[in-house]
Write a protein that holds these residues in place. Sequence first.
Motif, PDB file in Angstrom:
ATOM      1  N   TYR A 107       1.089  -1.459   0.171  1.00 10.57           N
ATOM      2  CA  TYR A 107       0.145  -0.433   0.038  1.00 10.57           C
ATOM      3  C   TYR A 107       0.489   1.273   0.037  1.00 10.57           C
ATOM      4  N   ALA A 108       1.886   1.021   0.873  1.00  5.48           N
ATOM      5  CA  ALA A 108       2.682   2.296   0.440  1.00  5.48           C
ATOM      6  C   ALA A 108       3.300   2.590  -0.449  1.00  5.48           C
ATOM      7  N   ASP A 109       3.919   1.783  -0.918  1.00  6.25           N
ATOM      8  CA  ASP A 109       4.512   1.670  -2.543  1.00  6.25           C
ATOM      9  C   ASP A 109       3.548   2.815  -3.335  1.00  6.25           C
ATOM     10  N   HIS A 110       2.272   2.382  -3.373  1.00  8.08           N
ATOM     11  CA  HIS A 110       1.325   2.676  -4.707  1.00  8.08           C
ATOM     12  C   HIS A 110       0.599   3.772  -4.323  1.00  8.08           C
ATOM     13  N   ASN A 111       0.524   4.247  -3.229  1.00  4.34           N
ATOM     14  CA  ASN A 111      -0.197   5.717  -2.231  1.00  4.34           C
ATOM     15  C   ASN A 111       1.324   6.518  -2.535  1.00  4.34           C
ATOM     16  N   ASP A 112       2.809   5.906  -3.182  1.00  7.27           N
ATOM     17  CA  ASP A 112       3.979   6.610  -2.572  1.00  7.27           C
ATOM     18  C   ASP A 112       4.308   7.438  -0.824  1.00  7.27           C
ATOM     19  N   LYS A 113       3.974   6.584  -0.149  1.00 11.48           N
ATOM     20  CA  LYS A 113       3.781   7.190   1.223  1.00 11.48           C
ATOM     21  C   LYS A 113       4.578   6.583   1.618  1.00 11.48           C
ATOM     22  N   SER A 114       5.428   6.915   2.792  1.00 14.99           N
ATOM     23  CA  SER A 114       6.821   5.786   3.521  1.00 14.99           C
ATOM     24  C   SER A 114       5.567   4.592   4.145  1.00 14.99           C
ATOM     25  N   TYR A 115       6.621   3.656   5.087  1.00 16.74           N
ATOM     26  CA  TYR A 115       6.080   2.874   5.375  1.00 16.74           C
ATOM     27  C   TYR A 115       5.538   3.237   6.818  1.00 16.74           C
ATOM     28  N   ALA A 116       5.872   3.962   7.720  1.00 15.83           N
ATOM     29  CA  ALA A 116       5.605   4.984   9.004  1.00 15.83           C
ATOM     30  C   ALA A 116       4.441   5.323   8.396  1.00 15.83           C
ATOM     31  N   GLU A 117       3.606   6.348   7.643  1.00  8.67           N
ATOM     32  CA  GLU A 117       3.321   6.727   7.033  1.00  8.67           C
ATOM     33  C   GLU A 117       1.698   5.498   6.639  1.00  8.67           C
TER      34      GLU A 117
ATOM     35  N   HIS B 204      -0.090  -2.731 -17.632  1.00  8.07           N
ATOM     36  CA  HIS B 204      -1.830  -1.725 -17.015  1.00  8.07           C
ATOM     37  C   HIS B 204      -2.170  -2.113 -16.681  1.00  8.07           C
ATOM     38  N   ALA B 205      -2.043  -0.946 -15.726  1.00  3.70           N
ATOM     39  CA  ALA B 205      -3.048  -0.368 -14.097  1.00  3.70           C
ATOM     40  C   ALA B 205      -4.191  -0.365 -14.695  1.00  3.70           C
ATOM     41  N   PRO B 206      -4.892  -1.244 -13.218  1.00  3.72           N
ATOM     42  CA  PRO B 206      -6.089  -2.695 -12.942  1.00  3.72           C
ATOM     43  C   PRO B 206      -7.156  -1.263 -12.303  1.00  3.72           C
ATOM     44  N   PRO B 207      -8.624  -1.256 -12.160  1.00  6.75           N
ATOM     45  CA  PRO B 207      -9.476  -0.131 -11.541  1.00  6.75           C
ATOM     46  C   PRO B 207      -8.566   0.437 -10.388  1.00  6.75           C
ATOM     47  N   GLU B 208      -8.093  -0.905  -9.468  1.00  5.96           N
ATOM     48  CA  GLU B 208      -8.107   0.049  -8.345  1.00  5.96           C
ATOM     49  C   GLU B 208      -7.219   0.678  -8.102  1.00  5.96           C
ATOM     50  N   ALA B 209      -5.894   0.789  -8.969  1.00  2.61           N
ATOM     51  CA  ALA B 209      -5.229   2.032  -8.960  1.00  2.61           C
ATOM     52  C   ALA B 209      -5.371   3.314  -9.133  1.00  2.61           C
ATOM     53  N   GLN B 210      -6.883   3.158  -9.472  1.00  2.00           N
ATOM     54  CA  GLN B 210      -7.695   4.912  -9.684  1.00  2.00           C
ATOM     55  C   GLN B 210      -8.324   5.071  -8.154  1.00  2.00           C
ATOM     56  N   ASN B 211      -8.258   4.128  -7.430  1.00  2.00           N
ATOM     57  CA  ASN B 211      -8.855   4.608  -5.839  1.00  2.00           C
ATOM     58  C   ASN B 211      -7.489   4.055  -4.857  1.00  2.00           C
ATOM     59  N   GLY B 212      -6.047   3.710  -5.032  1.00  2.03           N
ATOM     60  CA  GLY B 212      -4.618   3.735  -4.303  1.00  2.03           C
ATOM     61  C   GLY B 212      -4.639   2.361  -4.039  1.00  2.03           C
ATOM     62  N   GLN B 213      -5.275   1.223  -5.125  1.00  2.94           N
ATOM     63  CA  GLN B 213      -5.135  -0.107  -4.742  1.00  2.94           C
ATOM     64  C   GLN B 213      -3.841  -0.470  -5.937  1.00  2.94           C
ATOM     65  N   SER B 214      -3.508  -1.287  -6.200  1.00  3.85           N
ATOM     66  CA  SER B 214      -2.196  -1.512  -7.046  1.00  3.85           C
ATOM     67  C   SER B 214      -2.699  -2.657  -7.519  1.00  3.85           C
ATOM     68  N   GLY B 215      -3.213  -3.771  -6.921  1.00  3.53           N
ATOM     69  CA  GLY B 215      -4.039  -4.979  -7.992  1.00  3.53           C
ATOM     70  C   GLY B 215      -2.960  -6.024  -7.582  1.00  3.53           C
ATOM     71  N   VAL B 216      -3.382  -7.459  -8.163  1.00  2.00           N
ATOM     72  CA  VAL B 216      -2.968  -8.093  -7.963  1.00  2.00           C
ATOM     73  C   VAL B 216      -1.328  -8.052  -9.262  1.00  2.00           C
TER      74      VAL B 216
END
Length: 284
Positions: free
Chosen positions: A133-143, A237-249
């Motif tokens: 989740y941190a990777d996809h949202n470009d957030k730190s692990y702590a955040e 190809h980014a799945p629909p989840e990527a639009q809402n903060g999830q990177s999918g499978v």
Amino acid sequence: MDFVASYPESGNTWIRLAHAAYHADDIGPSDLVQFDEEESPVSHLMQYSDADPYYYQSVCPFPIERADLYTKVRLRPAAMLVLEREVSRAPVPPLVKSHHLQGRADAFPLWNSQWTDKVVNPVRDPREICCLYADHNDKSYAETAQFMAEGDARIDGDDTGRVQYFLSTWSNHVEGWFNSDESRVFTVRYEDVQMHPVDALYDIFKFLEVPELDKDRVREAVEKTHPNALQAAGANHAPPEAQNGQSGVFHSGEAHRWEDELPVDVARKIEEDHGEMMAALGYL
């Protein structure tokens, strides 16, 4: 309607893709990675989401993008009846995607037995979720670990009117579905699906009462939809989840990434915040 309801990054898309692959003939990983395209042979099985603004607009007298969050919550029961009507017309009963917790928003229940039949609830080690989740949202692990501990955590919608998902904490989300007595729920660990995908998905499909269930077809669906197979198919190809903060499978199926990447202090925080549920699920 049957749902796959989960905290993000817990295997929601993989289970729905495997279900779609089981019911679709003559497809391969290269078709499946494009599942959000209209011409995809599985798009008709993957398009259903309880955050889709179409269903809310159907019961809203003004443009849905003008509706505030809690207006959408109040519209949810009527919107879900519209979704149920659409699902009932599908030639193969699809699985509807959700990330809502089993709980309430502004005192309104998010779920109702009138339109909820069976729910598959995949769960995953929250330390692994933190990394993804941190990777996809470009957030730190702590955040990200802090977000996972917030009782009012939500996934933001967008300017199309897409509905926000109410998550709450990882523990609350998992416990709500795990202990639900309002719906028929099948909780499965992502790690068990990853380790024994054919057996795990066979059990999921059996719970869903897939008619004339065939283990060889389940095995074929696993081969087509395993995360490593999709990644090898060139899934940029980014799945629909990527639009809402999830990177999918479409990341590697490698397990226990958190052991190498997650800082010790962040891992300890997650264990302190969610230790009870982690222990109940065998993660501690």
